[in-house]
Design a protein around this motif. Sequence first.
Motif, PDB file in Angstrom:
ATOM      1  N   TYR A   1       0.837  -1.208   0.000  1.00 45.70           N
ATOM      2  CA  TYR A   1       0.000   0.000   0.000  1.00 45.70           C
ATOM      3  C   TYR A   1       0.871   1.256   0.000  1.00 45.70           C
ATOM      4  O   TYR A   1       0.567   2.237  -0.698  1.00 45.70           O
ATOM      5  CB  TYR A   1      -0.953  -0.029   1.205  1.00 45.70           C
ATOM      6  CG  TYR A   1      -1.658   1.286   1.433  1.00 45.70           C
ATOM      7  CD1 TYR A   1      -2.413   1.885   0.419  1.00 45.70           C
ATOM      8  CD2 TYR A   1      -1.584   1.934   2.665  1.00 45.70           C
ATOM      9  CE1 TYR A   1      -3.053   3.099   0.631  1.00 45.70           C
ATOM     10  CE2 TYR A   1      -2.221   3.143   2.877  1.00 45.70           C
ATOM     11  CZ  TYR A   1      -2.954   3.722   1.856  1.00 45.70           C
ATOM     12  OH  TYR A   1      -3.589   4.915   2.054  1.00 45.70           O
TER      13      TYR A   1
ATOM     14  N   TYR B   1       0.436   4.176  -2.643  1.00 42.87           N
ATOM     15  CA  TYR B   1       0.092   5.545  -2.220  1.00 42.87           C
ATOM     16  C   TYR B   1       1.135   6.537  -2.726  1.00 42.87           C
ATOM     17  O   TYR B   1       0.813   7.678  -3.075  1.00 42.87           O
ATOM     18  CB  TYR B   1       0.009   5.621  -0.681  1.00 42.87           C
ATOM     19  CG  TYR B   1      -0.462   6.975  -0.209  1.00 42.87           C
ATOM     20  CD1 TYR B   1      -1.818   7.277  -0.155  1.00 42.87           C
ATOM     21  CD2 TYR B   1       0.452   7.973   0.134  1.00 42.87           C
ATOM     22  CE1 TYR B   1      -2.248   8.532   0.246  1.00 42.87           C
ATOM     23  CE2 TYR B   1       0.026   9.233   0.530  1.00 42.87           C
ATOM     24  CZ  TYR B   1      -1.327   9.504   0.581  1.00 42.87           C
ATOM     25  OH  TYR B   1      -1.761  10.745   0.960  1.00 42.87           O
TER      26      TYR B   1
ATOM     27  N   HIS C   1      -2.241  -0.937  -9.133  1.00 40.23           N
ATOM     28  CA  HIS C   1      -3.046  -1.186  -7.931  1.00 40.23           C
ATOM     29  C   HIS C   1      -4.521  -0.872  -8.251  1.00 40.23           C
ATOM     30  O   HIS C   1      -5.409  -1.693  -8.013  1.00 40.23           O
ATOM     31  CB  HIS C   1      -2.487  -0.264  -6.834  1.00 40.23           C
ATOM     32  CG  HIS C   1      -3.191  -0.282  -5.527  1.00 40.23           C
ATOM     33  ND1 HIS C   1      -2.688  -0.919  -4.414  1.00 40.23           N
ATOM     34  CD2 HIS C   1      -4.343   0.311  -5.113  1.00 40.23           C
ATOM     35  CE1 HIS C   1      -3.501  -0.725  -3.382  1.00 40.23           C
ATOM     36  NE2 HIS C   1      -4.522   0.018  -3.792  1.00 40.23           N
TER      37      HIS C   1
ATOM     38  N   SER D   1      -3.429   5.488  -4.749  1.00 38.88           N
ATOM     39  CA  SER D   1      -4.313   4.347  -4.535  1.00 38.88           C
ATOM     40  C   SER D   1      -5.751   4.789  -4.221  1.00 38.88           C
ATOM     41  O   SER D   1      -5.945   5.720  -3.433  1.00 38.88           O
ATOM     42  CB  SER D   1      -3.748   3.569  -3.348  1.00 38.88           C
ATOM     43  OG  SER D   1      -4.728   2.735  -2.798  1.00 38.88           O
TER      44      SER D   1
ATOM     45  N   SER E   1      -7.355   2.456   0.892  1.00 39.34           N
ATOM     46  CA  SER E   1      -6.372   2.761   1.937  1.00 39.34           C
ATOM     47  C   SER E   1      -6.346   1.585   2.908  1.00 39.34           C
ATOM     48  O   SER E   1      -7.369   0.911   3.120  1.00 39.34           O
ATOM     49  CB  SER E   1      -6.744   4.057   2.661  1.00 39.34           C
ATOM     50  OG  SER E   1      -7.995   3.899   3.273  1.00 39.34           O
ATOM     51  N   TRP E   2      -5.179   1.346   3.488  1.00 39.82           N
ATOM     52  CA  TRP E   2      -5.000   0.174   4.361  1.00 39.82           C
ATOM     53  C   TRP E   2      -4.241   0.566   5.612  1.00 39.82           C
ATOM     54  O   TRP E   2      -3.328   1.389   5.564  1.00 39.82           O
ATOM     55  CB  TRP E   2      -4.234  -0.930   3.604  1.00 39.82           C
ATOM     56  CG  TRP E   2      -5.009  -1.434   2.432  1.00 39.82           C
ATOM     57  CD1 TRP E   2      -4.885  -1.045   1.139  1.00 39.82           C
ATOM     58  CD2 TRP E   2      -6.079  -2.392   2.464  1.00 39.82           C
ATOM     59  NE1 TRP E   2      -5.812  -1.701   0.344  1.00 39.82           N
ATOM     60  CE2 TRP E   2      -6.561  -2.537   1.133  1.00 39.82           C
ATOM     61  CE3 TRP E   2      -6.691  -3.129   3.486  1.00 39.82           C
ATOM     62  CZ2 TRP E   2      -7.600  -3.387   0.806  1.00 39.82           C
ATOM     63  CZ3 TRP E   2      -7.738  -3.990   3.149  1.00 39.82           C
ATOM     64  CH2 TRP E   2      -8.178  -4.107   1.823  1.00 39.82           C
TER      65      TRP E   2
END
Length: 382
Positions: A243, A247, A256, A294, A297-298
């Motif tokens: 991620y 990002y 992604h 991205s 979101s993580w």
Amino acid sequence: MTVMAAEKKLYEMSREERLDYIRKVTRITDGGIEAMLRPLPFEDANRMIENAIGIMSIPMGIATNFVINGRECVVPMAIEEPSVIAAVSNAAKIAKVKGGFIAEADDSLMIGQVQVVGLGNVKHAMTKILRNKKQLLATANSNSRSVTAVDLQVRQLRDKSPNNMGNMLLVELVIDTKDAMGANAINTMCEAIAPQVAEITDGEVVLKILSNYTTRRMVRCRATFDKEQLGGSQIVKRILYAYALAYSDAYRAVTHNKGVMNGIDAVALATGQDFRAIEAGAHAYAARDGTYRSLTSWRRTKEGDLAGGIELPLAVGVVGGVVKSHPTAKFALQILGVRSAKELAMVIAATGLAQNLAALRALSSEGIQAGHMRLHARKFSK
Ligand code: MEV
């Protein structure tokens, strides 16, 4: 609707058994499933587009294990790429352990733009338009029964292209399209007010068209994925690294988001949506701060699980357009059991989030090429 556990895994079933499964879980009693899944007759295609010569078929399958806002559903997906449906079903199964997907969608507010050029004094024109707002809204609304223009706003814009075309005025209708995607109705309204706008401003109207950047029609979805189900805390950490790259780097973010769109487009296509509009809006949103990032979101939760979220503009409809004329799209909506555009948007967002998790998990472990996504998904899904 309760989605019952299938005795066999879906990939082990014959087509007939899969259709029986759909009949059972969706309680579709209607005997017309076969007819709804038949390719579009050429005559219909010929009415839909110009110079038609045939039908381009794309496989349609169903993803399982989705629980969205507490409701279980099977998700129809039209896509030519292998592993996508298995992988998303697997991700949805992992999400289910922690309660599934939580989603919300805004009201269906869209913008229609009328561009006015050749104005001596744009500010003056803006004031005159605002003075006539009520009348312009009335004209817009007299041209549509299905959707409602609820507001009108004005903006001044300066040409930033190398052609230096100067200042212009944008008159924007804010339209509630309710359960329709709304493109046609919005365009009709914009065209209807254009002559009045030209007269009021004494300017020249050029474009009269909806905006596919539907930032007042957003959908949001989140889910928590149990760390043990994902394969342990090391995988959670590696997904966070993945991620971080998506990002921070546009080259990775595009791939992604391509994975996110595998899910989003497949449901959009199956349900007869304008997936080009969805794509355009999603990518603009991904670049909203000036860098393409991205769409998901993580983060790691206190318990060490993986929490994910997605937010994007999403204009979809459950009435009108292709939804009205394409039997397979109607069937897909029936399978989903959604009654409103908002509900459909939430399913689409959940599918995009799940698809992204599936890709990140595979990429963060053995990689895609090992056939990991397919094998793993089959191990976990029904
Ligand atoms: C392939 O269709 C999609 C992926 O490339 C997405 C990604 O890299 O995240 C696997």
